[in-house]
Design a protein around this motif. Sequence first.
Motif: not given
Length: 185
Positions: A118-125, A133-138
């Motif tokens: 799922p989209n954990y970086t831009t989807d608020t839900t 937890v926060e996910i980031t990637y280059y």
Amino acid sequence: MKSLINFKKLINIRNLIIVALCITIIFLGIGFSILSVELKEKSEDNLIFDVAITKVVQNTSIKGDIYSPTATHELSNHDKTITTKLSLYAPFDEVSYTLTVENRGTITAEILDIIESPNYTTDTTNMLNISPVEITYYDVVGTILEPNETTEIKVVASYKPAITIVPRHFTYSLTILTESKAKEE
């Protein structure tokens, strides 16, 4: 006299052999030229488009408490999708890994998009589902890869300091979408 006639016949036969050999060499040269043009045309028809995740390197995890965070990876979809199962247990836990994306084909390719599921970086839900937890990637969208060229994507999942401490176990997938950049002639 007979020897003179035989000598002239030998010279004529020798000349005929030389002429025949020259004609044969000319025809071989013409045939080789036609064959090389035909092979070149066929090789241009056999362009290979193949971009894939070729390597996953698990970086050192940062432990925030007693248990160490973990991640397991699985490649699928012809090595275009990586699915990672993550376990983070306490604030300051962090798991990171580096993906190597390689153009294994014979033509230039462009990375069009990276699809998260799922989209954990831009989807608020979805972000709230795994909070804190926060996910980031280059982001490498738009990167052009020449044949045999690689680029890297570093993915980081970190457990941010929070009031509640609830272990988080979840699955996260990234799919690389690419497009051929073959030159139109």
